[in-house]
Design an enzyme around this catalytic site. Sequence first.
Site, mmCIF file in Angstrom:
data_model
loop_
_atom_site.group_PDB
_atom_site.id
_atom_site.type_symbol
_atom_site.label_atom_id
_atom_site.label_comp_id
_atom_site.label_asym_id
_atom_site.label_seq_id
_atom_site.Cartn_x
_atom_site.Cartn_y
_atom_site.Cartn_z
ATOM 1 N N TYR A 191 0.896 -1.141 0.030
ATOM 2 C CA TYR A 191 0.035 -0.035 0.074
ATOM 3 C C TYR A 191 0.767 1.348 0.049
ATOM 4 O O TYR A 191 2.113 1.234 -0.234
ATOM 5 C CB TYR A 191 -0.985 0.017 1.090
ATOM 6 N N ARG A 238 2.980 -1.518 11.037
ATOM 7 C CA ARG A 238 2.896 -2.591 10.235
ATOM 8 C C ARG A 238 3.964 -2.647 9.188
ATOM 9 O O ARG A 238 3.672 -1.966 8.213
ATOM 10 C CB ARG A 238 1.626 -3.246 9.918
ATOM 11 N N GLY A 338 -4.636 -14.724 12.771
ATOM 12 C CA GLY A 338 -5.530 -14.091 11.690
ATOM 13 C C GLY A 338 -6.820 -14.826 11.452
ATOM 14 O O GLY A 338 -7.765 -14.837 12.080
HETATM 15 C C1 LIG Z 1 -10.063 -11.727 5.315
HETATM 16 C C2 LIG Z 1 -9.013 -11.141 5.653
HETATM 17 C C3 LIG Z 1 -8.758 -9.944 5.662
HETATM 18 C C4 LIG Z 1 -7.529 -9.260 5.747
HETATM 19 N N1 LIG Z 1 -7.714 -7.734 5.863
HETATM 20 C C5 LIG Z 1 -6.428 -7.276 6.365
HETATM 21 C C6 LIG Z 1 -6.563 -5.667 6.766
HETATM 22 O O1 LIG Z 1 -7.383 -4.963 6.765
HETATM 23 N N2 LIG Z 1 -5.051 -5.355 7.042
HETATM 24 C C7 LIG Z 1 -3.904 -5.932 6.915
HETATM 25 O O2 LIG Z 1 -2.719 -5.435 7.274
HETATM 26 N N3 LIG Z 1 -4.027 -7.115 6.766
HETATM 27 C C8 LIG Z 1 -5.050 -7.814 6.337
HETATM 28 N N4 LIG Z 1 -5.176 -9.336 6.340
HETATM 29 C C9 LIG Z 1 -3.849 -10.017 6.727
HETATM 30 C C10 LIG Z 1 -3.940 -10.531 7.943
HETATM 31 O O3 LIG Z 1 -4.031 -9.377 8.856
HETATM 32 C C11 LIG Z 1 -2.785 -11.540 8.153
HETATM 33 O O4 LIG Z 1 -1.476 -10.747 8.014
HETATM 34 C C12 LIG Z 1 -3.038 -12.785 7.307
HETATM 35 O O5 LIG Z 1 -4.339 -13.475 7.365
HETATM 36 C C13 LIG Z 1 -1.946 -13.762 7.617
HETATM 37 O O6 LIG Z 1 -1.953 -14.370 8.883
HETATM 38 P P1 LIG Z 1 -2.864 -15.720 9.199
HETATM 39 O O7 LIG Z 1 -1.993 -16.678 8.629
HETATM 40 O O8 LIG Z 1 -2.730 -15.701 10.902
HETATM 41 O O9 LIG Z 1 -4.376 -15.369 8.822
HETATM 42 C C14 LIG Z 1 -6.362 -9.935 5.914
HETATM 43 C C15 LIG Z 1 -6.292 -11.244 6.054
HETATM 44 C C16 LIG Z 1 -7.472 -12.110 5.832
HETATM 45 C C17 LIG Z 1 -7.726 -13.304 5.757
#
Ligand SMILES: Cc1cc2nc3c(=O)[nH]c(=O)nc-3n(C[C@H](O)[C@H](O)[C@H](O)COP(=O)(O)O)c2cc1C
Length: 390
Positions: A191, A238, A338
């Site tokens: 971004y 982040r 997440g």
């Molecule tokens: C549905 C969804 C929406 C997400 N939206 C964001 C967001 O708004 N901002 C962000 O920094 N990362 C976003 N992510 C990334 C998550 O914060 C996280 O880094 C990613 O899911 C990997 O972690 P995990 O393996 O525990 O799911 C999103 C991920 C998912 C699955």
Amino acid sequence: MTSLFDPYDLGPVRLKSRIVMPPMTRTRTTEGDLPTDGDVPNALMATYYGQRASAGLIISEVNDVDQSSHGYARVPGIHSEAQVRGWRVVTDEVHRRGGTIFMQLWHVGRLAHSSILPNGQAPVGATAERAEGSEVFAHGPDGRLRFMPVDTPRALGTEEVSAMVRTFANAAANARRAGFDGVEIHAANGYLIEQFMNSVLNTRTDRYGGSLENRTRFLMEIVDAVVAEFGPGRVGVRLSPFGKYGSMPADPLTEETFLYVVEQLGRRGVAYVHLLYELLPDGNMESAEFKPRYLDHAMLAKARAKFPGAFIWCGGFTDRARAEASLDTGLVDLIAFGRPYIANPDLSERLRNGWPLAVADRSTYYTRNGEVGYTDFPAYSNDRAVGKAA
Ligand SMILES: Cc1cc2nc3c(=O)[nH]c(=O)nc-3n(C[C@H](O)[C@H](O)[C@H](O)COP(=O)(O)O)c2cc1C
């Protein structure tokens, strides 16, 4: 051995555990009454976040700092009074249930589509380079919402970049009025802020391009302005070094930039650095194959030595044992889960008791189907009470 359930003092904020719910966009906002209201948080979102208040720290889904940042449909913002009021309902509910919540702030930069920007304007970026191959949730030619290839951006002028710093400061002030305990600046995943930091993508010749100091100036000015609004210890950043998400070009200066950035953030009183520990695949996270690939511990040890605040790792954590083994490396303080948080509002209790985790249906991640796949996941003990398998 460090327990996930040990409390942690994040600056002035005491977290009840080391478990973090990272930002996740869920597109459940309500359209504002006025076009300038933007997409507005609502009571359903208060229920969703309140259900997850047993996390040590919740970081909200990402928020637009202004209307030009609206790259994805149904993403909330924090630039209008309606949004401040909507978020206040959410933070009140999280606090009533004993939780702590920070707000994530972003500007999408070039990762946007004109169909949802004001007056159909083009996205803005560090440069006019299009993010070839990236898609955002926007209106298709038939007017329906779907993933669409991003549009070509227009490069922000030097004074516009400085004005954008003030926009972030206003957004942080609004987040404080909305009752948040702190804010996280989204400088990851391709971004706007990361577009400035990448030495290949950022070909600018003004004070925001060229040298390491210039490429990171936009982030540092934002951090200074936001810390001035919120106070030290209540601002996190982040970062996703080596991440390719958002069509980010491979950058030979990534490690140098990353280590410089964490050192500078430490000097500025930033509470935590939130790292994408498991690198996301190229392009769309939802459809791409997910191959585990982790940040290098030797680099993380160097970063640790340069930054006095907390590190959060996020990506691929699904169980207590691996999370605690990571805490035991001494390189990280907090672990974010997440996707496991989507279907397990009581994730904290499930990890503590070794209860099985429910799995969410991806098709409900970004739908507008209200509570379906959002607030309708029961806590494990409730499952047992009504005799359902978790
Ligand atoms: C549905 C969804 C929406 C997400 N939206 C964001 C967001 O708004 N901002 C962000 O920094 N990362 C976003 N992510 C990334 C998550 O914060 C996280 O880094 C990613 O899911 C990997 O972690 P995990 O393996 O525990 O799911 C999103 C991920 C998912 C699955």
